[in-house]
Design a protein around this motif. Structure first.
Motif, PDB file in Angstrom:
ATOM      1  N   PHE A  47       0.827  -1.201   0.000  1.00 17.91           N
ATOM      2  CA  PHE A  47       0.000   0.000   0.000  1.00 17.91           C
ATOM      3  C   PHE A  47       0.866   1.258   0.000  1.00 17.91           C
ATOM      4  CE2 PHE A  47      -3.294   2.797   2.139  1.00 17.91           C
ATOM      5  CZ  PHE A  47      -4.055   2.955   0.995  1.00 17.91           C
ATOM      6  N   ALA A  48       1.966   1.257   0.752  1.00 18.62           N
ATOM      7  CA  ALA A  48       2.887   2.403   0.759  1.00 18.62           C
ATOM      8  C   ALA A  48       3.457   2.631  -0.631  1.00 18.62           C
ATOM      9  CB  ALA A  48       4.016   2.176   1.762  1.00 18.62           C
ATOM     10  N   GLY A  84       2.936   6.387  -5.818  1.00 19.36           N
ATOM     11  CA  GLY A  84       2.667   6.705  -7.218  1.00 19.36           C
ATOM     12  C   GLY A  84       1.279   7.214  -7.510  1.00 19.36           C
ATOM     13  N   ASN A  85       0.377   7.215  -6.498  1.00 19.74           N
ATOM     14  CA  ASN A  85      -1.022   7.518  -6.786  1.00 19.74           C
ATOM     15  C   ASN A  85      -1.726   8.484  -5.852  1.00 19.74           C
ATOM     16  OD1 ASN A  85      -1.693   5.487  -9.044  1.00 19.74           O
ATOM     17  ND2 ASN A  85      -0.623   4.256  -7.532  1.00 19.74           N
ATOM     18  N   THR A  87      -1.002  15.517  -2.942  1.00 18.35           N
ATOM     19  CA  THR A  87      -1.481  16.811  -3.414  1.00 18.35           C
ATOM     20  C   THR A  87      -0.672  17.264  -4.623  1.00 18.35           C
ATOM     21  OG1 THR A  87      -0.059  17.947  -1.814  1.00 18.35           O
ATOM     22  CG2 THR A  87      -2.341  17.531  -1.153  1.00 18.35           C
ATOM     23  N   VAL A  88       0.528  16.699  -4.762  1.00 18.26           N
ATOM     24  CA  VAL A  88       1.410  16.972  -5.897  1.00 18.26           C
ATOM     25  C   VAL A  88       2.050  15.651  -6.299  1.00 18.26           C
ATOM     26  CG1 VAL A  88       3.518  18.174  -6.644  1.00 18.26           C
ATOM     27  CG2 VAL A  88       1.967  19.290  -5.037  1.00 18.26           C
ATOM     28  N   CYS A  89       2.011  15.343  -7.578  1.00 20.73           N
ATOM     29  CA  CYS A  89       2.695  14.147  -8.080  1.00 20.73           C
ATOM     30  C   CYS A  89       3.753  14.594  -9.076  1.00 20.73           C
ATOM     31  CB  CYS A  89       1.724  13.169  -8.719  1.00 20.73           C
ATOM     32  SG  CYS A  89       0.621  12.390  -7.524  1.00 20.73           S
ATOM     33  N   VAL A  90       5.006  14.307  -8.757  1.00 21.73           N
ATOM     34  CA  VAL A  90       6.136  14.692  -9.581  1.00 21.73           C
ATOM     35  C   VAL A  90       6.215  13.740 -10.775  1.00 21.73           C
ATOM     36  CG1 VAL A  90       8.646  15.001  -9.602  1.00 21.73           C
ATOM     37  CG2 VAL A  90       7.337  15.528  -7.527  1.00 21.73           C
TER      38      VAL A  90
END
Length: 184
Positions: A21-22, A27-28, A31-34
């Motif tokens: 789960f971590a 990857g999912n 608030t911000v996904c690089v």
């Protein structure tokens, strides 16, 4: 099988589920996904951390509960399986960092928790998790990136989960006392 062993089995499974789960959260969820990087969450004022740190904080507490319900042998089995699972689900570039950080932090958690848990359960969970989360963060960041630039965010993110769990640990201790349940 008594209710305490079933409860321990639930903690065991939840502990192991924290690992994939971590990795999924990184990857999912955030608030911000690089791009080609992790998803981040705020963990303090102007402090971001990969979202997976929340599950690693939970894993440290759950490992303590596995030991409380099932004993030292099952706690060590959970750590070994968890390290293997961590290596299996980690991205290829992070296998060594992920597995080593998990194994060392959980063993440190075990070493601190074990002598304290009989007398002061909440303190044992807090102290062992604090040691474990710092070791996890330092080892992972050093092996994965060669620096500790994100140490504060890692430590804060894991700490929030530990702190959120402490009232539940206190309730568990009170319930155990009321029912006359001792740790395994």
């Amino acid at each position: 099988m008594d209710k305490i062993k079933v409860e321990g089995g639930i903690y065991f499974i939840a502990f192991l589920l924290c690992i994939p789960f971590a990795n999924w959260m990184i990857g999912n969820v955030g608030t911000v996904c690089v791009v080609d990087g992790p998803c981040l969450l705020p963990v303090g004022p102007d402090i971001m951390a990969p979202s997976g740190v929340l599950m690693i904080g939970a894993a440290l507490v759950l490992r303590d509960m596995v030991q409380r319900r099932l004993g030292k042998k099952w706690a060590l089995i959970a750590i070994v399986i968890g390290a293997a699972l961590s290596a299996y689900v980690a991205p290829p570039a992070l296998v060594v960092a992920s597995a080593a950080a998990f194994l060392l932090s959980e063993l440190a958690d075990f070493a601190v928790y074990t002598p304290l848990q009989e007398r002061r359960l909440v303190l044992a969970v807090l102290a062992s998790s604090a040691v474990g989360l710092v070791i996890d963060s330092v080892v992972f960041l050093q092996l994965a990136f060669g620096n500790l630039d994100f140490l504060l965010g890692q430590v804060l993110g894991k700490s929030w989960m530990v702190l959120l769990a402490l009232p539940l640990i206190s309730l568990l201790r009170k319930r155990d006392q009321r029912l006359g349940v001792t740790s395994a």
